[in-house]
Design an enzyme around this catalytic site. Structure first.
Site, PDB file in Angstrom:
ATOM      1  N   MET A  29       5.593  -1.296   0.952  1.00 41.01           N
ATOM      2  CA  MET A  29       5.949  -2.377   0.439  1.00 41.01           C
ATOM      3  C   MET A  29       5.965  -1.971  -0.949  1.00 41.01           C
ATOM      4  O   MET A  29       6.066  -3.086  -1.884  1.00 41.01           O
ATOM      5  CB  MET A  29       5.478  -3.728   0.875  1.00 41.01           C
ATOM      6  CG  MET A  29       5.571  -4.099   2.388  1.00 41.01           C
ATOM      7  SD  MET A  29       5.610  -5.761   2.664  1.00 41.01           S
ATOM      8  CE  MET A  29       4.052  -6.081   2.314  1.00 41.01           C
ATOM      9  N   LEU A  32       1.962   0.688  -5.173  1.00 47.11           N
ATOM     10  CA  LEU A  32       1.056   1.673  -4.539  1.00 47.11           C
ATOM     11  C   LEU A  32      -0.381   1.998  -5.148  1.00 47.11           C
ATOM     12  O   LEU A  32      -0.689   1.638  -6.208  1.00 47.11           O
ATOM     13  CB  LEU A  32       1.717   3.382  -4.549  1.00 47.11           C
ATOM     14  CG  LEU A  32       3.161   3.238  -4.009  1.00 47.11           C
ATOM     15  CD1 LEU A  32       3.361   4.903  -4.034  1.00 47.11           C
ATOM     16  CD2 LEU A  32       3.338   2.807  -2.604  1.00 47.11           C
ATOM     17  N   HIS A  33      -1.155   2.008  -4.255  1.00 50.19           N
ATOM     18  CA  HIS A  33      -2.522   2.469  -4.623  1.00 50.19           C
ATOM     19  C   HIS A  33      -3.110   3.550  -3.588  1.00 50.19           C
ATOM     20  O   HIS A  33      -2.466   4.150  -3.110  1.00 50.19           O
ATOM     21  CB  HIS A  33      -3.531   1.076  -4.337  1.00 50.19           C
ATOM     22  CG  HIS A  33      -3.179   0.590  -3.142  1.00 50.19           C
ATOM     23  ND1 HIS A  33      -3.735   1.135  -1.913  1.00 50.19           N
ATOM     24  CD2 HIS A  33      -2.744  -0.648  -2.630  1.00 50.19           C
ATOM     25  CE1 HIS A  33      -3.453   0.352  -0.696  1.00 50.19           C
ATOM     26  NE2 HIS A  33      -3.003  -0.641  -1.292  1.00 50.19           N
ATOM     27  N   GLY A  35      -4.753   3.774  -1.023  1.00 50.02           N
ATOM     28  CA  GLY A  35      -4.469   3.681   0.211  1.00 50.02           C
ATOM     29  C   GLY A  35      -3.509   4.309   0.671  1.00 50.02           C
ATOM     30  O   GLY A  35      -3.079   5.094   1.735  1.00 50.02           O
ATOM     31  N   HIS A  36      -2.272   3.917  -0.043  1.00 51.54           N
ATOM     32  CA  HIS A  36      -1.168   4.305   0.150  1.00 51.54           C
ATOM     33  C   HIS A  36      -0.986   5.811   0.044  1.00 51.54           C
ATOM     34  O   HIS A  36      -0.405   6.821   0.915  1.00 51.54           O
ATOM     35  CB  HIS A  36      -0.021   3.898  -0.642  1.00 51.54           C
ATOM     36  CG  HIS A  36       0.418   2.395  -0.383  1.00 51.54           C
ATOM     37  ND1 HIS A  36      -0.017   1.391  -1.430  1.00 51.54           N
ATOM     38  CD2 HIS A  36       0.885   1.601   0.585  1.00 51.54           C
ATOM     39  CE1 HIS A  36       0.211   0.341  -1.031  1.00 51.54           C
ATOM     40  NE2 HIS A  36       0.783   0.292   0.017  1.00 51.54           N
ATOM     41  N   GLY A 146      -2.181   2.714   8.123  1.00 49.79           N
ATOM     42  CA  GLY A 146      -3.468   2.229   7.829  1.00 49.79           C
ATOM     43  C   GLY A 146      -4.155   1.567   8.593  1.00 49.79           C
ATOM     44  O   GLY A 146      -3.730   0.667   9.342  1.00 49.79           O
ATOM     45  N   LYS A 148      -6.570  -0.497   7.498  1.00 50.89           N
ATOM     46  CA  LYS A 148      -6.529  -1.710   6.999  1.00 50.89           C
ATOM     47  C   LYS A 148      -5.801  -2.886   7.820  1.00 50.89           C
ATOM     48  O   LYS A 148      -6.329  -4.022   7.885  1.00 50.89           O
ATOM     49  CB  LYS A 148      -6.191  -1.902   5.466  1.00 50.89           C
ATOM     50  CG  LYS A 148      -7.071  -2.781   4.918  1.00 50.89           C
ATOM     51  CD  LYS A 148      -6.737  -3.402   3.511  1.00 50.89           C
ATOM     52  CE  LYS A 148      -5.612  -3.657   3.168  1.00 50.89           C
ATOM     53  NZ  LYS A 148      -5.345  -5.185   3.412  1.00 50.89           N
ATOM     54  N   GLN A 152      -1.662  -4.548  13.037  1.00 55.92           N
ATOM     55  CA  GLN A 152      -0.236  -4.212  12.842  1.00 55.92           C
ATOM     56  C   GLN A 152      -0.322  -2.571  13.680  1.00 55.92           C
ATOM     57  O   GLN A 152       0.899  -2.425  14.376  1.00 55.92           O
ATOM     58  CB  GLN A 152      -0.147  -3.591  11.486  1.00 55.92           C
ATOM     59  CG  GLN A 152       1.258  -2.931  11.213  1.00 55.92           C
ATOM     60  CD  GLN A 152       1.604  -2.937   9.645  1.00 55.92           C
ATOM     61  OE1 GLN A 152       1.910  -3.874   9.334  1.00 55.92           O
ATOM     62  NE2 GLN A 152       1.228  -1.765   8.888  1.00 55.92           N
ATOM     63  N   ARG A 186      -2.365  -6.771  -2.879  1.00 58.52           N
ATOM     64  CA  ARG A 186      -2.756  -8.157  -3.203  1.00 58.52           C
ATOM     65  C   ARG A 186      -3.995  -8.551  -3.924  1.00 58.52           C
ATOM     66  O   ARG A 186      -4.246  -9.226  -4.558  1.00 58.52           O
ATOM     67  CB  ARG A 186      -2.518  -9.011  -1.855  1.00 58.52           C
ATOM     68  CG  ARG A 186      -1.439  -9.234  -1.265  1.00 58.52           C
ATOM     69  CD  ARG A 186      -1.423 -10.344  -0.001  1.00 58.52           C
ATOM     70  NE  ARG A 186      -0.064 -10.455   0.395  1.00 58.52           N
ATOM     71  CZ  ARG A 186       0.545  -9.927   1.410  1.00 58.52           C
ATOM     72  NH1 ARG A 186      -0.020  -9.140   2.195  1.00 58.52           N
ATOM     73  NH2 ARG A 186       1.760 -10.461   1.872  1.00 58.52           N
TER      74      ARG A 186
END
Ligand code: AMP
Length: 296
Positions: A29, A32-33, A35-36, A146, A148, A152, A186
């Site tokens: 979404m 980006l950080h 993790g992405h 991920g 996280k 999902q 977030r």
């Protein structure tokens, strides 16, 4: 920029037809950080071509959630994707993804109902539907998700299995800040004192993991150890702390030596933060997560 940006499903199909070999996909979404980036880097290494998407999917947000305020940083995201070696980025509009008279959705029944599903009733219906659409549009060999968002992964894996969708699912471990906070778009909502308090989720996971390493197997005790760590943090408002079977998400109530999934949602200031780990903690790596999470 080497990355090709496509905005419509039709343009994506045309581009996809020209790609050959192993195709990796990473759906995001945006905002980006690291993790992405870890998903993108892993997918880049393991495939001939890499397709990514940036789409803030309105149907997985409930009214009153943060759809309107979700961070939008498209220019920067495209630059990062370019640098990560992404071949094609799909950035559709909600109008192109959901045509007038759109009526079809994917409901993955039981595994969508607990944990996040209990707090966000239609969330996984939105997620499963958009991921099914993205699978059809991008047609990857392997799609990377991920840890996280562990539930999902379980929901998507069940959908892929139940609907015979021809895609492999790979799971990449949660990437964390130096103090252990799981990276999340977030986290940008956290005020400085809340940001400090947010490290309590990782401390709670680690406290339970330490007890597990010392031989504790009683799920109610492990859960309580995690809760106690969270209760020490005055800004943390616990939504749930739960222990589930990582294959089925059924609740675990008896001591077991089988792997278990410890997960939590905690409100700190405005955002609701998620975190989880497999116990024993040594299983939280790419190979074991991919072997275990949601595999039935
Ligand atoms: P999002 O943009 O938040 O929808 O996330 C896109 C993908 O990145 C999902 O598969 C997430 O599970 C994954 N992801 C998000 N945060 C992290 C993280 N801290 N570590 C690893 N993967 C992550």
């Amino acid at each position: 920029m080497g990355v090709q940006v496509v905005e419509t499903p039709e343009a994506l199909r045309a581009v996809r037809r020209r790609l050959a070999g192993y195709i990796g996909a990473v759906y995001t979404m945006g905002a980006l950080h690291e993790g992405h980036l870890s998903l993108l880097n892993t997918a880049r290494e393991e495939n001939d071509a890499l397709i990514a998407s940036i789409f803030i999917n309105p149907t997985q947000f409930a009214p009153g959630e943060d759809y309107a305020n979700y961070p939008r940083t498209l220019e920067r995201d495209l630059e990062l994707m370019d640098r990560a070696g992404v071949d094609v980025v799909f950035t559709p509009s909600p109008q192109d993804m959901y045509l007038p008279f759109h009526q079809t959705s994917v409901i993955v029944d039981e595994v969508s109902q607990g944990l996040e599903g209990a707090s966000r009733p239609n969330h996984f219906r939105g997620v499963a539907t958009v991921v099914a659409k993205l699978f059809n549009l991008t047609q990857p060999t392997t799609a990377y998700f991920g840890q996280k968002d562990a539930q999902q992964v379980v929901v998507i894996r069940r959908m892929v299995r139940d609907l015979n969708i021809p895609v492999e699912i790979a799971v990449c471990p949660t990437v964390r800040e130096p103090d252990g906070l799981a990276m999340s778009s977030r986290n940008a909502y956290l005020k400085p004192d809340e940001r400090k308090a947010a490290a309590s989720l990782y401390r709670a996971l680690k406290a339970a993991a330490d007890a597990y390493d010392h031989g504790e197997r009683d799920p109610s005790v492990l859960r309580m150890i995690a809760c106690e760590e969270l209760y020490r943090e005055p800004l943390a408002i616990v939504d749930y702390v739960a222990i589930n079977h990582p294959h089925t998400l059924y609740g675990v109530h008896e001591p077991t030596d089988e792997p278990i999934l410890l997960s939590m949602a905690v409100k700190i200031g405005a955002p609701r933060l998620l975190d989880n780990c497999l116990l024993p903690y040594s299983l939280n790596n790419r190979e074991h997560l991919t072997e275990i999470l949601g595999v039935v």
